[in-house]
Motif scaffolding. Structure first.
Motif, PDB file in Angstrom:
ATOM      1  N   LEU A   2      10.701  27.260 -50.813  1.00  0.00           N
ATOM      2  CA  LEU A   2      10.709  25.857 -50.412  1.00  0.00           C
ATOM      3  C   LEU A   2      10.464  25.780 -48.911  1.00  0.00           C
ATOM      4  O   LEU A   2      11.108  26.499 -48.145  1.00  0.00           O
ATOM      5  N   LEU A   3       9.531  24.911 -48.502  1.00  0.00           N
ATOM      6  CA  LEU A   3       9.199  24.749 -47.085  1.00  0.00           C
ATOM      7  C   LEU A   3       9.648  23.378 -46.603  1.00  0.00           C
ATOM      8  O   LEU A   3       9.334  22.356 -47.219  1.00  0.00           O
ATOM      9  N   ILE A   4      10.369  23.361 -45.465  1.00  0.00           N
ATOM     10  CA  ILE A   4      10.821  22.115 -44.850  1.00  0.00           C
ATOM     11  C   ILE A   4      10.020  21.890 -43.577  1.00  0.00           C
ATOM     12  O   ILE A   4      10.121  22.678 -42.625  1.00  0.00           O
ATOM     13  N   THR A   5       9.218  20.827 -43.524  1.00  0.00           N
ATOM     14  CA  THR A   5       8.574  20.421 -42.280  1.00  0.00           C
ATOM     15  C   THR A   5       9.381  19.266 -41.679  1.00  0.00           C
ATOM     16  O   THR A   5      10.214  18.668 -42.340  1.00  0.00           O
ATOM     17  N   ALA A  46      18.750  32.252 -41.454  1.00  0.00           N
ATOM     18  CA  ALA A  46      17.749  31.360 -42.050  1.00  0.00           C
ATOM     19  C   ALA A  46      16.332  31.816 -41.727  1.00  0.00           C
ATOM     20  O   ALA A  46      16.083  32.491 -40.726  1.00  0.00           O
ATOM     21  N   GLN A  47      15.403  31.440 -42.595  1.00  0.00           N
ATOM     22  CA  GLN A  47      13.989  31.712 -42.342  1.00  0.00           C
ATOM     23  C   GLN A  47      13.404  30.588 -41.492  1.00  0.00           C
ATOM     24  O   GLN A  47      13.462  29.424 -41.881  1.00  0.00           O
ATOM     25  N   VAL A  48      12.846  30.952 -40.349  1.00  0.00           N
ATOM     26  CA  VAL A  48      12.275  29.987 -39.419  1.00  0.00           C
ATOM     27  C   VAL A  48      10.890  30.469 -39.013  1.00  0.00           C
ATOM     28  O   VAL A  48      10.688  31.663 -38.764  1.00  0.00           O
ATOM     29  N   CYS A  49       9.923  29.557 -38.946  1.00  0.00           N
ATOM     30  CA  CYS A  49       8.589  29.943 -38.480  1.00  0.00           C
ATOM     31  C   CYS A  49       8.018  28.856 -37.574  1.00  0.00           C
ATOM     32  O   CYS A  49       8.406  27.687 -37.673  1.00  0.00           O
ATOM     33  N   ARG A  50       7.111  29.266 -36.702  1.00  0.00           N
ATOM     34  CA  ARG A  50       6.434  28.302 -35.834  1.00  0.00           C
ATOM     35  C   ARG A  50       5.399  27.550 -36.656  1.00  0.00           C
ATOM     36  O   ARG A  50       4.658  28.137 -37.439  1.00  0.00           O
ATOM     37  N   PHE A  51       5.370  26.235 -36.464  1.00  0.00           N
ATOM     38  CA  PHE A  51       4.446  25.403 -37.239  1.00  0.00           C
ATOM     39  C   PHE A  51       4.087  24.172 -36.438  1.00  0.00           C
ATOM     40  O   PHE A  51       4.938  23.542 -35.807  1.00  0.00           O
ATOM     41  N   ASP A  52       2.806  23.841 -36.466  1.00  0.00           N
ATOM     42  CA  ASP A  52       2.309  22.642 -35.794  1.00  0.00           C
ATOM     43  C   ASP A  52       1.247  22.024 -36.688  1.00  0.00           C
ATOM     44  O   ASP A  52       0.270  22.690 -37.049  1.00  0.00           O
ATOM     45  N   PHE A  53       1.431  20.764 -37.072  1.00  0.00           N
ATOM     46  CA  PHE A  53       0.441  20.091 -37.910  1.00  0.00           C
ATOM     47  C   PHE A  53      -0.952  20.131 -37.271  1.00  0.00           C
ATOM     48  O   PHE A  53      -1.959  20.122 -37.973  1.00  0.00           O
ATOM     49  N   TYR A  54      -1.006  20.144 -35.943  1.00  0.00           N
ATOM     50  CA  TYR A  54      -2.286  20.089 -35.236  1.00  0.00           C
ATOM     51  C   TYR A  54      -2.842  21.473 -34.911  1.00  0.00           C
ATOM     52  O   TYR A  54      -3.865  21.578 -34.236  1.00  0.00           O
ATOM     53  N   ASP A  55      -2.196  22.538 -35.384  1.00  0.00           N
ATOM     54  CA  ASP A  55      -2.667  23.908 -35.144  1.00  0.00           C
ATOM     55  C   ASP A  55      -2.725  24.622 -36.482  1.00  0.00           C
ATOM     56  O   ASP A  55      -1.736  25.163 -36.961  1.00  0.00           O
ATOM     57  N   SER A  56      -3.896  24.627 -37.082  1.00  0.00           N
ATOM     58  CA  SER A  56      -4.033  25.181 -38.439  1.00  0.00           C
ATOM     59  C   SER A  56      -3.764  26.677 -38.492  1.00  0.00           C
ATOM     60  O   SER A  56      -3.515  27.208 -39.574  1.00  0.00           O
ATOM     61  N   SER A  57      -3.784  27.371 -37.337  1.00  0.00           N
ATOM     62  CA  SER A  57      -3.477  28.803 -37.346  1.00  0.00           C
ATOM     63  C   SER A  57      -2.012  29.063 -37.700  1.00  0.00           C
ATOM     64  O   SER A  57      -1.660  30.183 -38.090  1.00  0.00           O
ATOM     65  N   GLU A  61       1.242  31.272 -42.330  1.00  0.00           N
ATOM     66  CA  GLU A  61       2.574  31.853 -42.482  1.00  0.00           C
ATOM     67  C   GLU A  61       3.556  30.836 -43.046  1.00  0.00           C
ATOM     68  O   GLU A  61       4.398  31.176 -43.887  1.00  0.00           O
ATOM     69  N   ALA A  62       3.446  29.589 -42.603  1.00  0.00           N
ATOM     70  CA  ALA A  62       4.369  28.567 -43.096  1.00  0.00           C
ATOM     71  C   ALA A  62       4.241  28.388 -44.605  1.00  0.00           C
ATOM     72  O   ALA A  62       5.239  28.185 -45.304  1.00  0.00           O
ATOM     73  N   LEU A  63       3.013  28.471 -45.126  1.00  0.00           N
ATOM     74  CA  LEU A  63       2.753  28.192 -46.541  1.00  0.00           C
ATOM     75  C   LEU A  63       2.830  29.429 -47.432  1.00  0.00           C
ATOM     76  O   LEU A  63       2.611  29.319 -48.642  1.00  0.00           O
ATOM     77  N   ARG A  64       3.127  30.568 -46.866  1.00  0.00           N
ATOM     78  CA  ARG A  64       3.171  31.804 -47.656  1.00  0.00           C
ATOM     79  C   ARG A  64       4.217  31.690 -48.773  1.00  0.00           C
ATOM     80  O   ARG A  64       5.389  31.436 -48.530  1.00  0.00           O
ATOM     81  N   ASP A  65       3.766  31.842 -50.018  1.00  0.00           N
ATOM     82  CA  ASP A  65       4.612  31.837 -51.220  1.00  0.00           C
ATOM     83  C   ASP A  65       5.319  30.506 -51.473  1.00  0.00           C
ATOM     84  O   ASP A  65       6.271  30.448 -52.264  1.00  0.00           O
ATOM     85  N   VAL A  66       4.857  29.438 -50.863  1.00  0.00           N
ATOM     86  CA  VAL A  66       5.525  28.146 -51.002  1.00  0.00           C
ATOM     87  C   VAL A  66       5.144  27.485 -52.320  1.00  0.00           C
ATOM     88  O   VAL A  66       3.964  27.367 -52.662  1.00  0.00           O
ATOM     89  N   GLU A  67       6.156  27.039 -53.058  1.00  0.00           N
ATOM     90  CA  GLU A  67       5.948  26.316 -54.303  1.00  0.00           C
ATOM     91  C   GLU A  67       6.333  24.849 -54.190  1.00  0.00           C
ATOM     92  O   GLU A  67       5.828  24.016 -54.940  1.00  0.00           O
ATOM     93  N   ALA A  68       7.255  24.553 -53.285  1.00  0.00           N
ATOM     94  CA  ALA A  68       7.701  23.171 -53.090  1.00  0.00           C
ATOM     95  C   ALA A  68       7.724  22.879 -51.593  1.00  0.00           C
ATOM     96  O   ALA A  68       8.117  23.717 -50.787  1.00  0.00           O
ATOM     97  N   LEU A  69       7.300  21.651 -51.236  1.00  0.00           N
ATOM     98  CA  LEU A  69       7.131  21.280 -49.833  1.00  0.00           C
ATOM     99  C   LEU A  69       7.825  19.953 -49.559  1.00  0.00           C
ATOM    100  O   LEU A  69       7.631  18.974 -50.289  1.00  0.00           O
ATOM    101  N   PHE A  70       8.630  19.931 -48.496  1.00  0.00           N
ATOM    102  CA  PHE A  70       9.167  18.676 -47.973  1.00  0.00           C
ATOM    103  C   PHE A  70       8.267  18.267 -46.817  1.00  0.00           C
ATOM    104  O   PHE A  70       8.166  18.974 -45.807  1.00  0.00           O
TER     105      PHE A  70
END
Length: 294
Positions: A2-5, A46-57, A61-70
């Motif tokens: 599960l990914l939380i944005t 906790a699992q934490v990763c760097r993520f920016d909607f405006y930086d597709s790079s 990593e954020a979407l790796r193995d993600v099945e559900a997205l907030f």
């Protein structure tokens, strides 16, 4: 996975606090622009990763193995929907995500000029299932740093919102987070569903100012500002025009009587009444007193 944005947003903040006690850390990931601050907040487990909607790079990593997205809009704008959020939704679909819970607003199915309309359309056209949480006005907006309403309340004793005499169905973000948690952990029961979430009452800004006065111990007055004066003040504080435009659109809908419907969905879904504004202010009065904006 599960990914939380949007972990610093109204609902995202409350959802992270909730999931920390509900889910094993290996089953969910928190994504944000400042992972070091998130790590301080949630701890090393906790699992934490760097993520920016405006930086597709940062998306891979954020979407790796993600099945559900907030999915929570960072700063609502039509440009943001077009250039960042909708491409990210498509990337999530391509990466194998199967369900998305999206925090939207009332009227997003009809008001084509607000960015949530565009995001909802992309979600509904995708192969993923979705849950749309169309929410009333969050009580937490009264102390968010992005709105700067807290500054007006503390420094000027003003509720400075261009909503006229319209009523707004105020909602505590904690209630929305509880519903989001249900939809994320049991997506089958909330598949392709729209939940309209509100508090118990539609309030005028004069009534909100009176409640703030009682809770904070000093006079807060609703000053009925016009859109131009509202925009000028916020822009002078450094708030971007896209954000000001979105806020002005929401408050215009309130002025026109479009943000006052009351639903029983929080009660139906959570088995209890929504939190009242008075409850929220009792819990949060310290934020204005300590200028602890979120």
């Amino acid at each position: 996975m599960l990914l939380i944005t949007g972990p610093s947003g109204n609902v995202g903040h409350e959802l992270v606090e909730m999931l920390r006690t509900q889910l094993p850390p290996e089953t969910w990931r928190i994504a944000g622009r400042h992972p070091e601050l998130l790590r301080q907040r949630v701890g090393e487990g906790a699992q934490v990763c760097r993520f920016d909607f405006y930086d597709s790079s940062t998306w891979i990593e954020a979407l790796r193995d993600v099945e559900a997205l907030f999915l929570l809009f960072p700063l609502p704008s039509n440009r943001g929907a077009r250039e960042a959020v909708n491409p990210f939704v498509r990337a999530a679909e391509a990466a194998g995500c199967r369900h998305v819970v999206y925090v939207s607003v009332f009227g997003a199915d009809r008001a084509q000029f607000i960015p949530h309309y565009k995001v909802e359309a992309v979600l509904q056209a995708s192969s993923m299932s979705w849950t749309l949480l169309r929410c009333g006005f969050f009580m937490q907006n009264l102390h968010r740093s992005i709105s700067t309403h807290g500054i007006d309340i503390v420094e000027r004793g003003e509720l400075f919102i261009p909503a006229g005499r319209g009523r707004t169905s105020f909602l505590d973000a904690r209630d929305a987070a509880e519903v989001a948690s249900l939809a994320l952990t049991d997506p089958v029961s909330h598949r392709n569903t729209v939940h309209h979430l509100t508090g118990q009452a539609a309030l005028t800004m004069d009534e909100v100012a009176a409640a703030l006065t009682a809770a904070l111990g000093f006079q807060v007055t609703y000053t009925h500002p016009g859109l131009m004066r509202f925009a000028a003040r916020l822009h002078g504080r450094g708030v971007g025009w896209d954000t000001i435009g979105f806020m002005a659109a929401v408050y215009t809908l309130t002025r026109l009587g479009r943000n006052q419907p009351i639903t029983d969905e929080v009660r139906r879904l959570l088995g209890r009444s929504p939190r009242t504004l008075e409850q929220f202010l009792r819990d949060s009065a310290w934020r204005w007193k300590q200028r602890a904006w979120t």
